[in-house]
Design an enzyme around this catalytic site. Sequence first.
Site, PDB file in Angstrom:
ATOM      1  N   LYS A   1      80.555   8.499   8.308  1.00  0.00           N
ATOM      2  CA  LYS A   1      81.383   8.885   9.153  1.00  0.00           C
ATOM      3  C   LYS A   1      82.470   7.849   9.792  1.00  0.00           C
ATOM      4  O   LYS A   1      83.033   7.327   9.286  1.00  0.00           O
ATOM      5  CB  LYS A   1      80.331   9.726  10.317  1.00  0.00           C
ATOM      6  CG  LYS A   1      79.351  10.403   9.786  1.00  0.00           C
ATOM      7  CD  LYS A   1      79.908  11.561   8.903  1.00  0.00           C
ATOM      8  CE  LYS A   1      78.890  12.771   8.357  1.00  0.00           C
ATOM      9  NZ  LYS A   1      77.602  12.018   7.940  1.00  0.00           N
TER      10      LYS A   1
ATOM     11  N   ASP B   1      70.409   8.164  17.522  1.00  0.00           N
ATOM     12  CA  ASP B   1      71.451   8.544  16.620  1.00  0.00           C
ATOM     13  C   ASP B   1      72.763   8.596  17.293  1.00  0.00           C
ATOM     14  O   ASP B   1      72.921   9.470  18.145  1.00  0.00           O
ATOM     15  CB  ASP B   1      71.214   9.834  15.675  1.00  0.00           C
ATOM     16  CG  ASP B   1      72.214   9.973  14.648  1.00  0.00           C
ATOM     17  OD1 ASP B   1      73.286   9.456  14.725  1.00  0.00           O
ATOM     18  OD2 ASP B   1      71.850  10.950  13.705  1.00  0.00           O
TER      19      ASP B   1
ATOM     20  N   TYR C   1      71.436  17.557  14.486  1.00  0.00           N
ATOM     21  CA  TYR C   1      71.970  17.727  13.223  1.00  0.00           C
ATOM     22  C   TYR C   1      70.844  18.447  12.293  1.00  0.00           C
ATOM     23  O   TYR C   1      69.803  17.841  12.173  1.00  0.00           O
ATOM     24  CB  TYR C   1      72.530  16.128  12.552  1.00  0.00           C
ATOM     25  CG  TYR C   1      72.856  16.178  11.040  1.00  0.00           C
ATOM     26  CD1 TYR C   1      73.764  17.280  10.681  1.00  0.00           C
ATOM     27  CD2 TYR C   1      72.149  15.436  10.336  1.00  0.00           C
ATOM     28  CE1 TYR C   1      73.980  17.240   9.119  1.00  0.00           C
ATOM     29  CE2 TYR C   1      72.411  15.514   8.818  1.00  0.00           C
ATOM     30  CZ  TYR C   1      73.249  16.436   8.263  1.00  0.00           C
ATOM     31  OH  TYR C   1      73.492  16.419   6.990  1.00  0.00           O
TER      32      TYR C   1
ATOM     33  N   ARG D   1      68.496  -6.839  -4.019  1.00  0.00           N
ATOM     34  CA  ARG D   1      68.060  -5.508  -3.332  1.00  0.00           C
ATOM     35  C   ARG D   1      67.904  -5.969  -1.705  1.00  0.00           C
ATOM     36  O   ARG D   1      68.093  -4.934  -0.919  1.00  0.00           O
ATOM     37  CB  ARG D   1      66.416  -4.972  -3.672  1.00  0.00           C
ATOM     38  CG  ARG D   1      66.179  -3.756  -3.078  1.00  0.00           C
ATOM     39  CD  ARG D   1      64.735  -3.393  -3.286  1.00  0.00           C
ATOM     40  NE  ARG D   1      64.467  -3.758  -4.866  1.00  0.00           N
ATOM     41  CZ  ARG D   1      63.182  -4.302  -5.228  1.00  0.00           C
ATOM     42  NH1 ARG D   1      62.657  -4.821  -4.176  1.00  0.00           N
ATOM     43  NH2 ARG D   1      62.774  -4.290  -6.229  1.00  0.00           N
TER      44      ARG D   1
END
Length: 388
Positions: free
Chosen positions: A208, A183, A110, A58
Amino acid sequence: MSSELPKASGLHPDSLLAHGGGGHDAATGAVVPPIPTATTFVRDEDYEPVSPGHIYSRDDNALYKKTENLIACLEGGEDSRLFASGMAAVAAVARLVRPGGTLLVQSGIYWGTTLFLRKLCARNNVALIEADATDLQAFLDEISVTKPALVWLEVPSNPFLQVADIQKISARCKQTGAVLCVDATAATPLIIKPLALGADLVMHSATKTLNGHSDLLGGVVSTGDAASEAWQAISEERKLAGAVLGSFETWLLLRGLRTLALRVERMNANAQAIANFLEAHPKVEAVLYPGVSSHPQHALARSQMQGGFGSLMSVQIKGGRDAALKAAGALDLFQRATSLGGTESLVEHRYTIEGEGSGIPENLLRLSIGIEHSADLIGDLDQALAGI
């Protein structure tokens, strides 16, 4: 070349990217790293890990560390953490705000982020304030008065392509003790480096442009201070909550990063050429792109961004919703799909996606510019606009 390149290697980012962060696989000499599939690791007779630092996958994944180290280098930061999606990265940062605290978020960003933060804050007794970050003085005053625990910016914003002054906002955040996260998905670390401008954290949807091939979901958060309380909380969030990126997806991301410099260079050039074309088109009402002189924050964008202004832009079509939908429907090379940053150019009617109440204009088309030849993209837009 050694099997690993240190952060302070002195190499140009283009060279670091071309080698996927450095060197070859130490075990086999392979120039492409293997995909680790093990979820757990053995211990010796004294119950010590056979390989130090490898306990459970993990968090203990050599490919994570290689990719995170590369992204931290690109950001000019100290550390990075990969997440299962861009929204998982958003969630990890947002949870820094404890119940009773305040989160100040830039408005007009966004829609997925806005919607998530509204619901998260409502459930967790967090005061959410949405404010226009391009009204600088008002935004700075908001920070001083409300003293938020976290300030969230998106530079440039999606889909309005607004550009906030990271440096001045970060200075006010430091005065009040707020954590500033930016961001920068629409720009990539090759165009803007929020950490160098004073941000505490920078986030990207790796889905992206970082990956650039529309074939994985991923997110990443980076910091300039790995010893900070905020970073310790985010690292713990990734490890314990388990929103990790899969090994294969991490391998795809690292493969995509190898061509990031070339893709960004082409996409920037294409986007600028298209923005210039659309600005002069009689059927276009407005072009929202920081690279055009008519953009209200063009000078600020030039001071914060390098090598171009990114591959995302929006355009408002004269004639309203029907004209915008007709233009989008007539495009041949542009694909009608939701996302951005891939090698292929995309068009999206944002109002159809976001719906009423989001504040999105009905005549707005969001364009994600790819790496096709610019003349072909301009020709496709020209013929589509001619039919409305």
